[in-house]
Write a protein that holds these residues in place. Structure first.
Motif, mmCIF file in Angstrom:
data_model
loop_
_atom_site.group_PDB
_atom_site.id
_atom_site.type_symbol
_atom_site.label_atom_id
_atom_site.label_comp_id
_atom_site.label_asym_id
_atom_site.label_seq_id
_atom_site.Cartn_x
_atom_site.Cartn_y
_atom_site.Cartn_z
ATOM 1 N N THR A 52 8.691 6.091 2.576
ATOM 2 C CA THR A 52 9.890 5.236 2.532
ATOM 3 C C THR A 52 10.268 4.779 3.941
ATOM 4 N N LYS B 203 3.808 1.574 -1.102
ATOM 5 C CA LYS B 203 4.473 1.719 -2.400
ATOM 6 C C LYS B 203 3.523 2.326 -3.442
ATOM 7 N N ASN B 204 2.273 1.889 -3.372
ATOM 8 C CA ASN B 204 1.259 2.485 -4.268
ATOM 9 C C ASN B 204 1.076 3.968 -3.984
ATOM 10 N N GLN B 205 1.057 4.285 -2.665
ATOM 11 C CA GLN B 205 0.885 5.695 -2.287
ATOM 12 C C GLN B 205 2.046 6.536 -2.797
ATOM 13 N N GLN B 206 3.237 5.932 -2.766
ATOM 14 C CA GLN B 206 4.435 6.655 -3.246
ATOM 15 C C GLN B 206 4.302 7.080 -4.711
ATOM 16 N N LEU B 207 3.565 6.247 -5.461
ATOM 17 C CA LEU B 207 3.380 6.581 -6.882
ATOM 18 C C LEU B 207 2.489 7.804 -7.063
ATOM 19 N N GLU B 208 1.665 8.031 -6.038
ATOM 20 C CA GLU B 208 0.675 9.105 -6.160
ATOM 21 C C GLU B 208 1.101 10.432 -5.534
ATOM 22 N N TYR C 177 6.900 11.520 0.287
ATOM 23 C CA TYR C 177 7.532 10.328 -0.301
ATOM 24 C C TYR C 177 8.525 9.701 0.701
ATOM 25 N N ARG D 235 0.832 -1.217 0.000
ATOM 26 C CA ARG D 235 0.000 0.000 0.000
ATOM 27 C C ARG D 235 0.869 1.270 0.000
ATOM 28 N N LYS E 284 2.978 13.829 -4.390
ATOM 29 C CA LYS E 284 3.700 14.820 -5.188
ATOM 30 C C LYS E 284 4.917 15.365 -4.449
ATOM 31 N N ASN F 148 8.146 15.679 -1.878
ATOM 32 C CA ASN F 148 9.309 14.864 -1.485
ATOM 33 C C ASN F 148 9.230 14.356 -0.053
#
Ligand code: ZN
Length: 234
Positions: free
Chosen positions: A95, A79-84, A91, A77, A86, A88
Motif C-alpha cells: 500500500t 495491486k495484484n501482489q496485494q491479492l496474493e 500488504y 503490479r 497473506k 498484514n
C-alpha cells in the motif's frame, strides 16, 4: 591652344576609368555574394536551432509520459501482489509503495502540464519567427539573383570597354602614351592627366611652380606636376 595629344590622352583616361570601374565592381560582386550567403546560412541555423529545441522538449514530454505509464503499471503490479500476500505488514508495505507511486505520478503529470504549455508557446513563437526568417531568406536569394544579373551585364560590357580603350590609344605619339602609362602606374588614383587651374594641379590640388604652370600651356611635349608627377596641361 590645347595640345591635341593631351586631348587624345583625356579620352584614353576616360576609358581607362570606365574600365577600372567595371573591373572594381566585378571584383566586389563575389564578396557581396559571400556576405549574403553567410547571412542566409545564419538564418537557417537559427531556424534549425529553434526547431531542435522544440524537438528536445517533445522528447522530454514523451519521456515523462513513458515514466507515468511505468508508474501506472507498477501500481497495477502492486495491486495484484496485494491479492496474493497473506501477511498484514506485507500488504501495508505494498500500500505504501502504491501511494508512493501515485504521488510520483502526480508530480510527473504536473511537470508534463507545464512542459506542454511551454511547448505550445514555443511552437507558436517558432512558427511566427520561421515565417519572418523564411521571407527574409527569399529576399536574400533575390538579391543574389540580381547580383548574378549585374555580374553578367558587367562581363558583357567589359570587352567593349577594352576595345574602346585600345581604339582610343591608337595614333597617340609614343612620347605621350609612354609617359601616360608610367604616370598611371605611379599615381594611386586618377586623374593621370590633370588640368592646371590657378597654378594648382587638378590631380594633387597642390600649387605647382611657375615653370610648370607656364610650360603646361605649351603644346608639343608632355609636362608634369612637380608635386605629384602627374601629366598636366592648361
Ligand atoms: Zn600634382
Amino acid at each position: 591652344m590645347p595640345d591635341p595629344q593631351i586631348e587624345k590622352l583625356l579620352i584614353v583616361q576616360d576609358r581607362d576609368i570606365a574600365l577600372q570601374k567595371i573591373e572594381e565592381e566585378l571584383a566586389r560582386i563575389p564578396r557581396e555574394r559571400a556576405k549574403i550567403e553567410a547571412l542566409i546560412e545564419t538564418e537557417k541555423e537559427n531556424i534549425d536551432a529553434a526547431s531542435q529545441s522544440l524537438k528536445e522538449k517533445e522528447v522530454q514530454r514523451s519521456e515523462l509520459d513513458h515514466a507515468v505509464k511505468g508508474k501506472e503499471s507498477d501500481i497495477a503490479r502492486f495491486k495484484n501482489q496485494q491479492l496474493e500476500v497473506k501477511k498484514n505488514d506485507e500488504y501495508r508495505a505494498l500500500t505504501q509503495q502504491i501511494e508512493q507511486a501515485e504521488a510520483e505520478i502526480a508530480q510527473l503529470e504536473e511537470t508534463e502540464i507545464k512542459l506542454m504549455l511551454d511547448i505550445d508557446s514555443t511552437r507558436e513563437a517558432f512558427e511566427a519567427e520561421k515565417t519572418t526568417i523564411e521571407a527574409r531568406i527569399q529576399d536574400q536569394h533575390e538579391e543574389i539573383k540580381q547580383l548574378g544579373e549585374r555580374e553578367q551585364n558587367l562581363k558583357d560590357s567589359i570587352d567593349a570597354a577594352k576595345q574602346a580603350l585600345a581604339a582610343s590609344r591608337e595614333g597617340i605619339e609614343a612620347n605621350y602614351i609612354e609617359h601616360y602609362d608610367r604616370v598611371k602606374k605611379l599615381a594611386k588614383r586618377p586623374p593621370y592627366v590633370a588640368a592646371i587651374q590657378q597654378h594648382k594641379c587638378g590631380g594633387c590640388h597642390l600649387r605647382v611652380s611657375n615653370e610648370v604652370s607656364r610650360g603646361a600651356m605649351d603644346a608639343g611635349e608632355p609636362h608634369f606636376c612637380d608635386q605629384c608627377a602627374r601629366m598636366v596641361y592648361a
